[in-house]
Every structure is written in C-alpha cells, then in structure tokens.
Design an enzyme around this catalytic site. Structure first.
Site, short mmCIF file in Angstrom:
data_model
loop_
_atom_site.label_atom_id
_atom_site.label_comp_id
_atom_site.label_asym_id
_atom_site.label_seq_id
_atom_site.Cartn_x
_atom_site.Cartn_y
_atom_site.Cartn_z
N ARG A 244 0.62 -1.17 -0.05
CA ARG A 244 0.03 -0.22 -0.01
C ARG A 244 0.93 1.44 0.42
NH1 ARG A 244 -3.60 -3.22 -1.50
NH2 ARG A 244 -5.27 -3.51 -0.72
N GLU A 273 -4.58 7.45 -5.14
CA GLU A 273 -3.92 7.06 -6.60
C GLU A 273 -5.47 7.02 -7.05
OE1 GLU A 273 -4.02 3.07 -5.39
OE2 GLU A 273 -2.48 2.67 -4.69
N HIS A 292 -1.65 0.16 -9.55
CA HIS A 292 -1.93 -0.36 -9.05
C HIS A 292 -3.14 -1.95 -9.32
CE1 HIS A 292 -4.12 -0.93 -4.56
NE2 HIS A 292 -3.54 -2.70 -5.10
O1 LIG Z 1 -4.84 -7.17 -2.71
C1 LIG Z 1 -5.39 -6.72 -2.02
O2 LIG Z 1 -5.44 -6.13 -1.20
C2 LIG Z 1 -4.22 -5.40 -3.67
O3 LIG Z 1 -3.92 -4.26 -3.45
C3 LIG Z 1 -3.14 -6.35 -4.94
O4 LIG Z 1 -2.99 -5.50 -5.62
#
Ligand SMILES: O=C(O)C(=O)CO
Length: 328
Positions: A244, A273, A292
């Site tokens: 993250r 984002e 992402h």
């Molecule tokens: O699975 C998740 O939380 C993701 O952000 C994958 O990129």
C-alpha cells in the site's frame, strides 16, 4: 432490480472505477439480487432490510457506521483482494457482521507483479524502451547499465502469502533472500526457500540490494519506510512497493530518489491513487509506476469473484466461511 427471491447483495455499481467487472455481473446475478449503492441511497427503506451481504470490489462501497446502521439484515462483508485497510474491523465486529477476503486468489499475480517491477527497475526497462523508440538512433548511450539480479540480496518485508510467493520466485532467480515479519518467524517457509530471518528491520534494510514491501497496511506499518529507513538502505538499492502507498513516506522517498540516497523505486501503489498529474514523483527518471494492478489478471479477478460468492453463500447458509477474517 434483480430477482427478489435471491438474497440482496449491495454492490458499488456497474459503472465507474470501482465498479464490479462487467463479465462477472451475470454470474453474480445467478446467486444474488444485486442492489447498487445508487439504488440503495435512493431508497434506503425499501432496500436496506433486504441487503444481507456487501460485495466490496476495489475497496468500494465504503462501509461506515451510517451504512451498517441502515442494513439490519447484514451478515457478511466480502472484500476482494488481500488488503483490509479500507475496513474498520472493530466497528464491523460490533455489529456482529463477518468479513471474508480473497488472499489466495491474488497472491500469485501480485507476487508476479512484484518480480516484474523488481526486474524492470533493475534492468531499467522503461528507460530502455524510451531509448529503443527514440528518433535519435545515433547516440545510444554506451553506459546504459542496470543492476544484476542473480546473486543479489532481496529483503522481503512481510512474509505472508504474497511475500512467500515472491521468495519462491526470487529463489529461481538465485537471489539471496532475507525477510522481516512483524508477527512471527516463518520457519517452514524459511526452509523451503532458503530465506534468512532478520529480527531487526534495520538489518534487512542495510543488507539488501532490493527491498520489497509485501506487508499489510495497519496503524503499525503506516510510513514504515521513512527518511531514517531510506538512509539505512544502500545507495545502490531499489525499493519495490506492491503493498500500500502509505507504507512509505512519499516525501522522504522523493527526496531519497532525487539525492541518490537510494538508486530507484518501483511502485504499484501510491497515495493518493492515482497521483495528481503534476505530482513530482511522476517527473523522476529513477522510478517506475504502475496503477495498482497487482491482482489485475483475468484469472485472479474470476477466482476472486468465485471466492467471494462462496464466502457469502456459506455465511447465509450458516456454514463455515471460507477465507473468514478474524476481526478481533
Ligand atoms: O489484494 C490486494 O489487496 C491488492 O491490492 C492487490 O494488488
């Protein structure tokens, strides 16, 4: 309006950045009466009592106190992906509602992306592409060189499902693997991939050529990598973040990349984002960014949907819930 005889499931909607995948709608409608957030907001009294599950796709819809109070029949929140930082677990638990996520559906593609970013940053793929298509074919730099991955040390922060899959891939690249885990040492995984545990994060940062963030975002891990941690890294090191954005202090990273404190970064996640188009990170040469897309494969998206359907149906039928998340 869907089939009234089926259990009501709240979804973000069928349009917009966090809408559920178009080709999943038919499958979902076989099991559920899908009620969009817009329909619900337009008529809470009609729809609220019908909703037994919330289907969270890409972090939406947001579940807050007001929503929980307006869904008296709610039993389960099924959330796509591994990360749960968008959910207030304590609040949800206080309503007696269960939560399930889909960690197994996303672990391989997210690990693949982590390795893709690592390799791309190490071998300067994006810069290389720009050179390859440049009209100036005469002046190809002779010193265009990257870092070798074979034999290099990879420090994985977070040895969960994704971290372990990264370690398996790194082993095939003959990398030396270090890892740091906040909760516990993973002896079986260590043995399987030949990884070395670093009890102190600082040791991992000092020794690694590549640092991969695969840890969940919690209040404890927020800005885990700040100015001090970046300064501990080698000036030749590359930071990869597939967790993250908020795991990293972005201002400190910006400064570290500009001043050569570290060599480069490759980020699938940022805050916010997407980054505003005038964000200074977008102007740097020693950064690779993706929007992402860790779990963005057709296979993972389908598996995610199937796992979410299974969890909702199990909960509504009073059965053990696959991938249930412990809320305490
Ligand atoms: O699975 C998740 O939380 C993701 O952000 C994958 O990129």
């Amino acid at each position: 309006m869907g089939n009234q005889d089926l259990p009501g499931v709240l979804v973000s909607g069928f349009e917009g950045p966090c809408c559920i995948c178009e080709d999943h709608v038919g499958d979902l409608k076989k099991h559920f009466n899908l009620i969009t957030m817009q329909e619900f907001l337009e008529n809470k009294t009609q729809f609220g009592p019908k909703i037994q599950a919330v289907y969270i796709w890409g972090g939406k819809p947001a579940v807050d106190l007001e929503l929980l109070q307006s869904l008296p029949s709610l039993k389960i929140i099924a959330s796509s992906g591994a990360g749960l930082d968008h959910l207030d677990r304590k609040l949800i638990a206080s309503f007696g509602v269960k939560v399930a996520n889909t960690p197994h559906a996303v672990s391989s593609p997210t690990a693949d992306l982590g390795m893709a970013l690592l390799l791309a940053a190490a071998r300067r793929l994006v810069e290389g592409y720009r050179l390859a298509i440049s009209p100036d074919t005469e002046n190809f730099p002779t010193n265009f060189m990257g870092q070798e991955v074979t034999g290099a040390t990879l420090g994985i922060i977070g040895m969960g499902n994704i971290g372990y899959k990264i370690a398996q891939r790194a082993k095939a690249f003959e990398m030396k693997i270090l890892y740091h885990n906040r909760k516990c040492r993973k002896l079986e995984e260590e043995k399987a991939v030949g990884a070395t545990y670093c009890e102190r994060l600082d040791d991992l940062l000092q020794q690694s050529d590549f640092v991969m963030l695969a840890v969940s975002l919690t209040p404890q891990t927020q800005r885990l990598i700040g100015r001090r941690e970046l300064r501990l890294m080698k000036p030749t090191a590359i930071l990869v973040n597939i967790g993250r954005g908020l795991l990293v202090d972005q201002d400190a990273l910006m400064e570290a990349l500009e001043t050569g404190v570290i060599k480069a970064a490759a980020l699938d996640v940022t805050y916010p984002e997407p980054l505003p188009r005038d964000h200074p990170l977008l102007k740097l040469k020693n950064i690779i960014l993706t929007p992402h897309i860790g779990s963005a494969t057709h296979q993972a998206r389908r598996q995610t949907m199937e796992n979410m359907i299974e969890s909702i149906l199990a909960s509504l039928n009073g059965l053990p819930i696959p991938n249930e998340v412990l809320l305490k």
